[in-house]
Scaffold this motif. Structure first.
Motif, PDB file in Angstrom:
ATOM      1  N   MET A 204       0.825  -1.217   0.000  1.00 48.54           N
ATOM      2  CA  MET A 204       0.000   0.000   0.000  1.00 48.54           C
ATOM      3  C   MET A 204       0.856   1.262   0.000  1.00 48.54           C
ATOM      4  O   MET A 204       0.323   2.361  -0.112  1.00 48.54           O
ATOM      5  N   GLY A 205       2.194   1.098   0.131  1.00 53.51           N
ATOM      6  CA  GLY A 205       3.061   2.269  -0.013  1.00 53.51           C
ATOM      7  C   GLY A 205       3.886   2.651   1.190  1.00 53.51           C
ATOM      8  O   GLY A 205       4.543   3.698   1.185  1.00 53.51           O
ATOM      9  N   CYS A 206       3.872   1.816   2.227  1.00 54.14           N
ATOM     10  CA  CYS A 206       4.762   2.113   3.355  1.00 54.14           C
ATOM     11  C   CYS A 206       6.202   1.904   2.903  1.00 54.14           C
ATOM     12  O   CYS A 206       6.526   0.894   2.289  1.00 54.14           O
ATOM     13  N   GLY A 207       7.062   2.828   3.227  1.00 52.08           N
ATOM     14  CA  GLY A 207       8.460   2.690   2.831  1.00 52.08           C
ATOM     15  C   GLY A 207       9.287   1.972   3.878  1.00 52.08           C
ATOM     16  O   GLY A 207      10.440   1.599   3.626  1.00 52.08           O
ATOM     17  N   GLU A 208       8.711   1.796   5.053  1.00 52.83           N
ATOM     18  CA  GLU A 208       9.445   1.160   6.151  1.00 52.83           C
ATOM     19  C   GLU A 208       8.475   0.374   7.023  1.00 52.83           C
ATOM     20  O   GLU A 208       7.344   0.812   7.247  1.00 52.83           O
ATOM     21  N   ILE A 209       8.947  -0.779   7.478  1.00 54.33           N
ATOM     22  CA  ILE A 209       8.143  -1.618   8.367  1.00 54.33           C
ATOM     23  C   ILE A 209       8.922  -1.771   9.672  1.00 54.33           C
ATOM     24  O   ILE A 209      10.053  -2.278   9.663  1.00 54.33           O
ATOM     25  N   SER A 210       8.306  -1.349  10.764  1.00 58.89           N
ATOM     26  CA  SER A 210       8.958  -1.516  12.058  1.00 58.89           C
ATOM     27  C   SER A 210       8.360  -2.737  12.748  1.00 58.89           C
ATOM     28  O   SER A 210       7.158  -2.795  13.010  1.00 58.89           O
ATOM     29  N   LEU A 211       9.227  -3.706  13.008  1.00 53.57           N
ATOM     30  CA  LEU A 211       8.795  -4.979  13.590  1.00 53.57           C
ATOM     31  C   LEU A 211       8.861  -4.882  15.116  1.00 53.57           C
ATOM     32  O   LEU A 211       9.949  -4.833  15.692  1.00 53.57           O
ATOM     33  N   GLY A 212       7.696  -4.855  15.740  1.00 54.99           N
ATOM     34  CA  GLY A 212       7.631  -4.617  17.180  1.00 54.99           C
ATOM     35  C   GLY A 212       7.470  -5.895  18.003  1.00 54.99           C
ATOM     36  O   GLY A 212       6.463  -6.583  17.895  1.00 54.99           O
ATOM     37  N   GLU A 213       8.481  -6.170  18.813  1.00 56.53           N
ATOM     38  CA  GLU A 213       8.375  -7.300  19.750  1.00 56.53           C
ATOM     39  C   GLU A 213       7.875  -6.698  21.066  1.00 56.53           C
ATOM     40  O   GLU A 213       8.650  -6.392  21.972  1.00 56.53           O
ATOM     41  N   THR A 214       6.587  -6.538  21.130  1.00 62.08           N
ATOM     42  CA  THR A 214       5.914  -5.697  22.114  1.00 62.08           C
ATOM     43  C   THR A 214       6.141  -6.138  23.556  1.00 62.08           C
ATOM     44  O   THR A 214       6.278  -5.307  24.453  1.00 62.08           O
ATOM     45  N   LEU A 215       6.139  -7.437  23.788  1.00 60.67           N
ATOM     46  CA  LEU A 215       6.196  -7.929  25.158  1.00 60.67           C
ATOM     47  C   LEU A 215       7.615  -8.156  25.675  1.00 60.67           C
ATOM     48  O   LEU A 215       7.795  -8.445  26.855  1.00 60.67           O
ATOM     49  N   GLY A 216       8.606  -8.066  24.798  1.00 59.22           N
ATOM     50  CA  GLY A 216       9.981  -8.255  25.256  1.00 59.22           C
ATOM     51  C   GLY A 216      10.245  -9.650  25.769  1.00 59.22           C
ATOM     52  O   GLY A 216      11.102  -9.853  26.629  1.00 59.22           O
ATOM     53  N   ARG A 217       9.553 -10.640  25.232  1.00 60.38           N
ATOM     54  CA  ARG A 217       9.682 -12.019  25.713  1.00 60.38           C
ATOM     55  C   ARG A 217      10.592 -12.876  24.838  1.00 60.38           C
ATOM     56  O   ARG A 217      11.074 -13.919  25.274  1.00 60.38           O
ATOM     57  N   ALA A 218      10.767 -12.486  23.592  1.00 68.13           N
ATOM     58  CA  ALA A 218      11.482 -13.354  22.648  1.00 68.13           C
ATOM     59  C   ALA A 218      12.979 -13.370  22.927  1.00 68.13           C
ATOM     60  O   ALA A 218      13.549 -12.396  23.411  1.00 68.13           O
ATOM     61  N   THR A 219      13.605 -14.487  22.599  1.00 65.45           N
ATOM     62  CA  THR A 219      15.063 -14.577  22.600  1.00 65.45           C
ATOM     63  C   THR A 219      15.518 -14.493  21.139  1.00 65.45           C
ATOM     64  O   THR A 219      14.689 -14.539  20.216  1.00 65.45           O
ATOM     65  N   PRO A 220      16.842 -14.349  20.908  1.00 65.05           N
ATOM     66  CA  PRO A 220      17.302 -14.055  19.543  1.00 65.05           C
ATOM     67  C   PRO A 220      16.829 -15.025  18.453  1.00 65.05           C
ATOM     68  O   PRO A 220      16.586 -14.606  17.311  1.00 65.05           O
ATOM     69  N   CYS A 221      16.665 -16.308  18.777  1.00 62.83           N
ATOM     70  CA  CYS A 221      16.289 -17.231  17.683  1.00 62.83           C
ATOM     71  C   CYS A 221      14.894 -16.931  17.131  1.00 62.83           C
ATOM     72  O   CYS A 221      14.663 -17.104  15.935  1.00 62.83           O
ATOM     73  N   ARG A 222      14.017 -16.460  17.991  1.00 63.09           N
ATOM     74  CA  ARG A 222      12.672 -16.128  17.492  1.00 63.09           C
ATOM     75  C   ARG A 222      12.679 -14.808  16.727  1.00 63.09           C
ATOM     76  O   ARG A 222      11.956 -14.628  15.746  1.00 63.09           O
TER      77      ARG A 222
END
Lengths: 296, 296
Positions: free
Chosen positions: B167-185
């Motif tokens: 739709m025309g977004c030039g950037e996608i910010s990927l938000g890991e909102t809960l801060g639960r993930a470790t690097p592999c995820r």
């Protein structure tokens, strides 16, 4: 990544030794019992060093007897001299640790002699210990930075690690005392040392002063290190290293490793119980993020 | 590793929006000025959303005028609807952000509609914005975990990212909102999305709730992500995500990146001045480890 990592819980010694207020012997014992219950198999339970300089560890013998160190091959005790070794053997520990540095300036302030002098002092101790069936870990502190002399080159760590191995240490714990390094400097040290010492004999001992602790542990594990030191609740701070805060928190490291698919044999909730116990009985509030997220 | 990473400072919006007490407009302005002085080139300066739901951002127009957003192409403003876009254009911002999720349950609670409905709502906004010469960032929150529906699969993130790009977004910010993930995820999501969207168009937006923030940012950068969101002082916490604490702290990320040989163009001491300002003028104590180490 799969596999397993052995956590060496250093809270009961490295974590508590610098505590500013007295800690009841019963509380030290209770902490160790809770850590065992959480599944911790290797633990630094105390030290036999000068009670004048480190009064918090003066009851280590009593603690060892109460927690059954004689029957726990994973229990480890820090010593500084022959008198300490005698005490260890009397109380039945199967592993001792000796402590030196990669910076002469730090060694002088911390243990009162040069690195070379410390190695000379350790050699007969290690020989006596091994003859008595006691394994030896060698700590090398200030592997990247010294509070007195600045940056430490990886090449300065290598000869200390080699000397410790050659005199009979079965394990070398690489201590990034100030918590200042980022992963690339950790990698440089590990790669330099692992060119001379089997990586299976190395342990990562990092502090979280600048928030790099978890990333640095992960870097070490990525490179093949399979033994990681950490302190429940993020306890600690070195009395002889200005500005150094606590060790990386055991619960943050266990959370990281389990999330990465790596087994530790440790129950995270049990570890959080032990961290909570530090707050409740010793007045030492856990500082780890995982504790705050789960129990804060 | 060498090269550079662009830090997107989200403290003035994402960091302050959930603050429980009022913040003086002059303090918001002062914070942005200090961040600019530290060398921050991209910044989320505020939002035009419902002042009933997010009262802390009600003075965004006044703030933008005072800090000269019209002349700062790096200033970004979050909007939710056509009214917000009108305000952005009236105040002269050159970049807007729109906000959706990878979890329908989170989208429903946070923006009151499904992901699909949010994308339908955004499409004409993005078109209007681009026709007016305004660039658009799309935020995708809950990329690994949702507080309401649990784990989120990387495959759930991909179609949202694709739709936003299309739709025309030039950037996608990927938000890991809960801060639960470790690097592999984190790696799994980035690899899945980067198979469909140029990695240059991705930003990493992580929280430090479980202490994984720095390690996760480093994983993203290792994989080729070159835009990282962070909040000075570790400000933040999502009002609609129970248990989520602050964003990764800008100063911890800048410390990490500089230590790894990656340029940001940002002066760490200037950033610490901005963090100190939050404590001094807004009563929001910085929680970052680097702040505590250097200024604590």
């Amino acid at each position: 990544m799969t596999g397993s990592v052995t956590l060496v819980e250093v809270g009961p010694r490295d974590g508590l030794q610098a505590c500013k207020h007295p800690i009841a012997t019963a509380a030290r014992i209770g902490l160790i019992e809770r850590l065992r219950k959480a599944g911790v198999k290797r633990m630094e339970v105390g030290s036999f060093v000068s009670p004048k300089h480190v009064p918090r560890m003066a009851d280590t013998g009593e603690v060892m007897d109460a927690v059954g160190s004689r029957a726990e091959p994973g229990d480890m005790v820090l010593i500084a001299n022959a008198r300490g070794l005698e005490q260890v053997i009397a109380h039945g520990a199967r592993t001792i640790a000796v402590f030196t540095a990669a910076s002469d300036a730090f060694a002088q302030k911390n243990i009162g002699c040069t690195i070379a002098a410390s190695l000379e002092r350790f050699a007969p101790l290690v020989e006596t210990a091994r003859a008595a069936g006691v394994a030896v870990r060698g700590y090398i502190s200030t592997i990247t930075d010294c509070p007195y002399s600045g940056e430490v080159a990886p090449e300065a760590v290598v000869p200390v690690a080699r000397s410790l191995m050659e005199m009979g240490c079965g394990e070398i714990s690489l201590g990034e005392t100030l918590g200042r390094a980022t992963p690339c400097r950790i990698a440089a040290v590990i790669e330099a040392v692992a060119a001379h010492v089997p990586i299976e004999a190395l342990a990562a001992h990092f502090h979280d002063t600048y928030g790099m602790g978890v990333a640095n542990v992960w870097e070490a594990v990525r490179l093949g290190v399979r033994t990681v030191d950490a302190a429940v609740g993020g306890l600690g701070g070195c009395p002889f290293a200005p500005g150094a805060t606590g060790n990386v928190a055991s619960e943050d490291i266990v959370y990281l490793l389990h999330g990465q698919g790596i087994e530790t044999g440790i129950d995270l909730d049990g570890l959080l119980d032990a961290a909570a116990y530090c707050g409740d009985t010793m007045g030492i509030a856990p500082v780890s993020r995982v504790f705050k997220a789960r129990r804060g």
